[in-house]
Design an enzyme around this catalytic site. Sequence first.
Site, mmCIF file in Angstrom:
data_model
loop_
_atom_site.group_PDB
_atom_site.id
_atom_site.type_symbol
_atom_site.label_atom_id
_atom_site.label_comp_id
_atom_site.label_asym_id
_atom_site.label_seq_id
_atom_site.Cartn_x
_atom_site.Cartn_y
_atom_site.Cartn_z
ATOM 1 N N GLY A 159 6.479 1.125 -11.158
ATOM 2 C CA GLY A 159 5.132 0.641 -10.890
ATOM 3 C C GLY A 159 4.548 0.015 -12.132
ATOM 4 N N GLU A 190 6.021 -4.921 -9.023
ATOM 5 C CA GLU A 190 6.442 -4.091 -10.152
ATOM 6 C C GLU A 190 7.732 -3.330 -9.843
ATOM 7 O OE1 GLU A 190 5.478 -3.593 -13.246
ATOM 8 O OE2 GLU A 190 3.655 -4.795 -13.316
ATOM 9 N N GLU A 245 11.271 -3.831 -11.902
ATOM 10 C CA GLU A 245 11.840 -2.711 -12.652
ATOM 11 C C GLU A 245 13.143 -2.163 -12.069
ATOM 12 O OE1 GLU A 245 8.679 0.139 -13.063
ATOM 13 O OE2 GLU A 245 7.460 -1.253 -14.236
ATOM 14 N N GLU A 261 17.762 3.625 -17.338
ATOM 15 C CA GLU A 261 18.516 3.866 -16.117
ATOM 16 C C GLU A 261 17.588 4.304 -15.005
ATOM 17 O OE1 GLU A 261 20.900 7.520 -15.628
ATOM 18 O OE2 GLU A 261 20.200 8.108 -17.621
#
Length: 153
Positions: A46, A62, A66, A120
Amino acid sequence: MNYIKDMRELIDSNLLMTVGCGIILEKDSQILLQHRKDRDVWGIPGGVMEPGETFLETAVRETHEETGLHAENLQLFGLYSGTEGYAEYQNGDQVYSVQIIFHTQQFSGELMQEGEESHEHRFFSPDELPKINFHQERFVMDWANNASLPILK
């Protein structure tokens, strides 16, 4: 557009109010978390709303930036405010963020393991959660504890 950067040029490190939007991506009763590059903590994908965006647009954008995933059929999980929304970063920047959190089990795409902000991504069950970002701990724990939705804090 980078609203935060533009505002920081005007107000320096003084308190800035923001609206953050994130998504709890759930698969097989596990939550997707990302390991941050800037701190050794985990959290949901986010980020901060840009002017003109809707809450849903921000959360979806977002999350895709990501994780590489396209989230669909978002449901409101909770609205979070209060003192837990305040943060002062290592560089002295102060921020107070109101959080709008969504939930979905419907997403597609290939999960990126490393991105600009994370080392990760991994799915965790409620009983094996790693060290969670302080500012996101409330909603991750609400998910883990099956809180009644929507949550208004």
